[in-house]
Design an enzyme around this catalytic site. Structure first.
Site, PDB file in Angstrom:
ATOM      1  N   ASP A  28      97.478 -30.830  25.253  1.00 41.32           N
ATOM      2  CA  ASP A  28      97.620 -31.803  24.457  1.00 41.32           C
ATOM      3  C   ASP A  28      99.439 -31.524  24.969  1.00 41.32           C
ATOM      4  O   ASP A  28     100.516 -32.849  24.173  1.00 41.32           O
ATOM      5  CB  ASP A  28      97.334 -31.476  23.465  1.00 41.32           C
ATOM      6  CG  ASP A  28      97.656 -30.280  22.549  1.00 41.32           C
ATOM      7  OD1 ASP A  28      98.300 -29.495  23.021  1.00 41.32           O
ATOM      8  OD2 ASP A  28      98.440 -30.836  20.895  1.00 41.32           O
ATOM      9  N   GLU A  65     100.166 -15.815  19.485  1.00 34.16           N
ATOM     10  CA  GLU A  65     100.965 -14.882  21.027  1.00 34.16           C
ATOM     11  C   GLU A  65     101.956 -14.010  20.445  1.00 34.16           C
ATOM     12  O   GLU A  65     101.936 -13.212  21.409  1.00 34.16           O
ATOM     13  CB  GLU A  65     102.324 -16.447  21.104  1.00 34.16           C
ATOM     14  CG  GLU A  65     101.403 -17.628  21.051  1.00 34.16           C
ATOM     15  CD  GLU A  65     100.965 -18.749  20.117  1.00 34.16           C
ATOM     16  OE1 GLU A  65     100.911 -17.898  18.671  1.00 34.16           O
ATOM     17  OE2 GLU A  65     101.356 -19.859  19.740  1.00 34.16           O
TER      18      GLU A  65
HETATM   19  C1  UGA Z   1      99.021 -24.279  18.418  1.00 33.62           C
HETATM   20  C2  UGA Z   1      99.980 -23.469  19.773  1.00 33.62           C
HETATM   21  O1  UGA Z   1     100.313 -24.657  20.222  1.00 33.62           O
HETATM   22  C3  UGA Z   1      98.429 -23.481  20.374  1.00 33.62           C
HETATM   23  O2  UGA Z   1      98.597 -23.349  21.592  1.00 33.62           O
HETATM   24  C4  UGA Z   1      97.872 -22.327  19.394  1.00 33.62           C
HETATM   25  O3  UGA Z   1      96.772 -21.923  19.604  1.00 33.62           O
HETATM   26  C5  UGA Z   1      97.561 -22.922  17.875  1.00 33.62           C
HETATM   27  O4  UGA Z   1      98.661 -23.665  17.437  1.00 33.62           O
HETATM   28  C6  UGA Z   1      96.319 -22.273  16.926  1.00 33.62           C
HETATM   29  O5  UGA Z   1      96.384 -22.973  15.618  1.00 33.62           O
HETATM   30  O6  UGA Z   1      95.857 -21.491  17.554  1.00 33.62           O
HETATM   31  P1  UGA Z   1      97.513 -26.816  17.894  1.00 33.62           P
HETATM   32  O7  UGA Z   1      99.055 -28.518  18.368  1.00 33.62           O
HETATM   33  O8  UGA Z   1      98.266 -26.992  16.410  1.00 33.62           O
HETATM   34  O9  UGA Z   1      98.978 -25.486  18.235  1.00 33.62           O
HETATM   35  O10 UGA Z   1      96.820 -26.905  18.284  1.00 33.62           O
HETATM   36  P2  UGA Z   1      96.070 -27.774  19.168  1.00 33.62           P
HETATM   37  O11 UGA Z   1      96.505 -28.510  20.496  1.00 33.62           O
HETATM   38  O12 UGA Z   1      94.653 -28.317  18.500  1.00 33.62           O
HETATM   39  O13 UGA Z   1      95.193 -26.532  20.379  1.00 33.62           O
HETATM   40  C7  UGA Z   1      95.291 -26.091  21.247  1.00 33.62           C
HETATM   41  C8  UGA Z   1      94.184 -25.963  22.755  1.00 33.62           C
HETATM   42  O14 UGA Z   1      92.460 -25.254  22.773  1.00 33.62           O
HETATM   43  C9  UGA Z   1      94.505 -27.020  23.149  1.00 33.62           C
HETATM   44  O15 UGA Z   1      94.208 -27.325  24.079  1.00 33.62           O
HETATM   45  C10 UGA Z   1      92.772 -27.116  22.585  1.00 33.62           C
HETATM   46  O16 UGA Z   1      92.418 -28.527  23.842  1.00 33.62           O
HETATM   47  C11 UGA Z   1      92.544 -26.565  22.259  1.00 33.62           C
HETATM   48  N1  UGA Z   1      91.376 -26.806  21.507  1.00 33.62           N
HETATM   49  C12 UGA Z   1      91.315 -26.990  20.258  1.00 33.62           C
HETATM   50  C13 UGA Z   1      89.913 -26.023  21.485  1.00 33.62           C
HETATM   51  O17 UGA Z   1      89.238 -25.562  23.038  1.00 33.62           O
HETATM   52  N2  UGA Z   1      88.610 -25.814  20.862  1.00 33.62           N
HETATM   53  C14 UGA Z   1      88.814 -26.071  19.580  1.00 33.62           C
HETATM   54  O18 UGA Z   1      88.273 -26.673  18.769  1.00 33.62           O
HETATM   55  C15 UGA Z   1      89.888 -26.932  19.343  1.00 33.62           C
HETATM   56 MN    MN Z   2      98.892 -28.142  20.636  1.00 32.96          MN
END
Ligand code: UGA
Ligand code: MN
Length: 314
Positions: free
Chosen positions: A178, A264
């Protein structure tokens, strides 16, 4: 009959000889040129390193042509992704950027029990070299407050460790589906020797977060959230040389005891130290990546019954 043959032969012979002589002179010249070229290249290298040239003039025996320089490192972008209404739109936006990055390999890891048709079809047509993997997040970890994409990033690390070797120049970057990536970001990270870092826009409750750099070294963090983390940085704010990933086979993202926002830091602790970080993006003063988040789509008007008469993938 014979006399005609001989007269033609003697008319053509001098011309054939002239052509052979000209070709011979030409090949000699180009071999001198390549010897001189390689000598000058090495001389340049030696001078850059502050050495004296080993010998002043190329000897006649010295005809070595140096092999071409190694190709620039391949960038491995690891993207965890999961099925939802906006998934294909997110992947399309990423592919439109990644397609323009030279020497790039996209490692897409689906959070799913099996690779889906939607993502497989998308990747096959996206024009970016890729590897398609999957790893399912166990249900107990799919809760608010739990870190995301741990299993998927670890699956990508496992793939790199089994499919890449110590001779291959590469840089590994964790590219969530995203975020928004500029093309310059990839050229900045390509020269990563160990672990490199840079600012990330729109994150941590601020316009940006960044590593604080003094005299070319990272000395701390400008961040809105838990500045006491050893590496107070978002996933989009660093890259790791492939050789560091291979040399630390146990370095993984952790589930046990992990808190959101600490992934991280917990990972970087295993492979580097603050003073070793390489600041990029003009000593961490430029934002080249943004932690954008896509708004949850409103599907309130989706019909429960009387669906459309055709099936359309979105
Ligand atoms: C923040 C950080 O930018 C992420 O790198 C981190 O993994 C995340 O927090 C965290 O809490 O662990 P955020 O925007 O809150 O990011 O998280 P998302 O963008 O919703 O998820 C990170 C990545 O994991 C995305 O590429 C998303 O597609 C993937 N994801 C998310 C999954 O593969 N499975 C899920 O159930 C949710
Ligand atoms: Mn994100």
């Amino acid at each position: 009959m014979k006399s005609i043959f001989y007269s033609r032969f003697f008319i053509l012979l001098p011309w054939v000889l002239i052509v052979i002589i000209v070709m011979d002179i030409d090949t000699k010249r180009s071999s001198v040129r390549s010897t001189a070229g390689s000598y000058l290249a090495r001389l340049g290298d030696a001078q850059r390193r502050g050495e004296k040239p080993a010998h002043a003039a190329p000897s006649a025996a010295n005809r070595t042509v140096l092999p071409p320089p190694p190709p620039p490192p391949l960038i491995y972008a690891v993207t965890p992704t999961y099925s939802r209404a906006v998934q294909k739109a997110e992947l399309t936006r990423l592919a439109n950027t990644f397609r323009q990055v030279p020497r790039f390999h996209w490692v897409v890891v689906e959070d799913a029990g099996a690779r889906t048709e939607l993502v497989a079809r998308f990747l096959a047509r996206c024009g970016v070299p890729y590897t398609h993997l999957n790893a399912l997040t166990p249900r107990r970890f799919k809760r608010t407050g739990m870190p995301r994409a741990t299993e998927q990033r670890n699956a990508a690390l496992g793939w790199l460790r089994t499919h890449r070797d110590t001779r291959e120049p590469g840089v590994v970057f964790f590219a969530d589906d995203d975020n928004t990536y500029s093309l310059e970001l990839f050229e900045e990270m390509r020269s990563t020797r160990g672990v490199s870092v840079w600012p990330v826009g729109l994150v941590g409750g601020r316009r940006y977060e960044r590593p604080v750099v003094e005299n070319g070294k990272v000395v701390g963090w400008y961040t809105g959230w838990r500045a006491d983390r050893p590496f107070a940085i978002d996933m989009a704010g660093f890259a790791v040389n492939l050789q560091v990933i291979l040399a630390n086979p146990r370095a993984l993202f952790k589930r046990r005891g992990a808190k959101p926002g600490m992934q991280e830091s917990d990972f970087l602790k295993q492979i580097t130290k603050l003073e070793e970080l390489e600041p990029k993006a003009r000593n961490c003063t430029q934002v080249l990546v943004w932690h954008t988040r896509t708004e949850k789509v409103n599907l309130g008007n989706e019909p429960k019954r009387h669906q459309d008469s055709v099936m359309i993938e979105v």
